[in-house]
Design a protein around this motif. Sequence first.
Motif, PDB file in Angstrom:
ATOM      1  N   ASP A   6       0.851  -1.189   0.000  1.00 22.75           N
ATOM      2  CA  ASP A   6       0.000   0.000   0.000  1.00 22.75           C
ATOM      3  C   ASP A   6       0.890   1.244   0.000  1.00 22.75           C
ATOM      4  OD1 ASP A   6      -2.208  -1.608   0.032  1.00 22.75           O
ATOM      5  OD2 ASP A   6      -2.706  -1.270   2.141  1.00 22.75           O
ATOM      6  N   ILE A  38      -0.913  10.802  -7.322  1.00 19.75           N
ATOM      7  CA  ILE A  38      -1.865   9.681  -7.301  1.00 19.75           C
ATOM      8  C   ILE A  38      -1.853   8.948  -8.647  1.00 19.75           C
ATOM      9  CG2 ILE A  38      -4.340   9.100  -7.259  1.00 19.75           C
ATOM     10  CD1 ILE A  38      -4.652  11.366  -5.138  1.00 19.75           C
ATOM     11  N   ALA A  42      -0.925   5.127  -8.075  1.00 24.93           N
ATOM     12  CA  ALA A  42      -2.098   4.250  -7.962  1.00 24.93           C
ATOM     13  C   ALA A  42      -1.958   2.920  -8.722  1.00 24.93           C
ATOM     14  CB  ALA A  42      -3.360   4.987  -8.403  1.00 24.93           C
ATOM     15  N   ASN A  47      -3.733  -0.116  -1.968  1.00 25.84           N
ATOM     16  CA  ASN A  47      -4.517   1.006  -1.435  1.00 25.84           C
ATOM     17  C   ASN A  47      -3.641   2.237  -1.247  1.00 25.84           C
ATOM     18  OD1 ASN A  47      -6.998  -0.505  -1.005  1.00 25.84           O
ATOM     19  ND2 ASN A  47      -5.853  -1.576   0.583  1.00 25.84           N
ATOM     20  N   THR A  49      -3.469   5.882   0.987  1.00 25.77           N
ATOM     21  CA  THR A  49      -3.964   6.725   2.072  1.00 25.77           C
ATOM     22  C   THR A  49      -3.263   8.067   1.949  1.00 25.77           C
ATOM     23  OG1 THR A  49      -4.202   4.787   3.501  1.00 25.77           O
ATOM     24  CG2 THR A  49      -4.212   6.914   4.575  1.00 25.77           C
ATOM     25  N   TYR A  64      -9.909   8.959  -1.423  1.00 28.41           N
ATOM     26  CA  TYR A  64      -9.046   8.083  -0.618  1.00 28.41           C
ATOM     27  C   TYR A  64      -9.193   8.396   0.863  1.00 28.41           C
ATOM     28  CZ  TYR A  64      -6.966   7.114  -5.140  1.00 28.41           C
ATOM     29  OH  TYR A  64      -6.789   6.750  -6.445  1.00 28.41           O
ATOM     30  N   ASP A  65      -8.834   7.420   1.708  1.00 37.26           N
ATOM     31  CA  ASP A  65      -8.857   7.660   3.147  1.00 37.26           C
ATOM     32  C   ASP A  65      -7.823   8.717   3.496  1.00 37.26           C
ATOM     33  OD1 ASP A  65     -10.825   5.797   3.588  1.00 37.26           O
ATOM     34  OD2 ASP A  65      -9.443   4.180   4.104  1.00 37.26           O
TER      35      ASP A  65
END
Length: 196
Positions: A6, A38, A42, A47, A49, A64-65
């Motif tokens: 991630d 990103i 990505a 994932n 964050t 996104y978180d």
Amino acid sequence: MSVQIDAVILAGGMARRMGGNDKGLVLLNGQPMIQHVIDKIAPQVGNITINANRHQQQYAELGYDVISDQDSGYLGPLAGMVTALTQTHADLLMVVPCDCPMLPKELVSRMHQELLANDAELAVASDGKREQPVVLLMKPSLHQSMKAFLDDGQRKIDMWYAQHRYVVTSFEDQPNAFVNVNTPEQKQQLANTLAK
């Protein structure tokens, strides 16, 4: 066995040299700077964050978180990394800053190969001349060591990772990969480069 990797994008700084503007949200060729990052990272990870200490809502709108430093007070990139390492469930965490819009397309794969080949705990990127201490691939098990270092009042990332088994991954074939934006002038130079 597949490895879950991630990423966390660090956007938690004060950006004093950008006149206090939130660097990740500064527009570069019509998109927030972080969007360029990103787009590069990505496809390379599971994932993503975003670590942000202000404008969290705007960052969240990117889909996104968003996490904020557990330790308040703008303690620098290490604080964002500690928070991300605490929360990840991945086997490895890739750390990149929000102001490097020209990251290599094979950043993660090359760093992962070097990490495995050298049985290292973390890999740090280099442009062939200098190590890039905020571009790291590391094992979440390093969290406690990093937190202790931060709690001790230390801030320099390279001093922290020098305590561990680390490998340097050179991207000297892409010398501009880690060009980052700290001033409006640098932003304009980069916009011109990206437009070519």
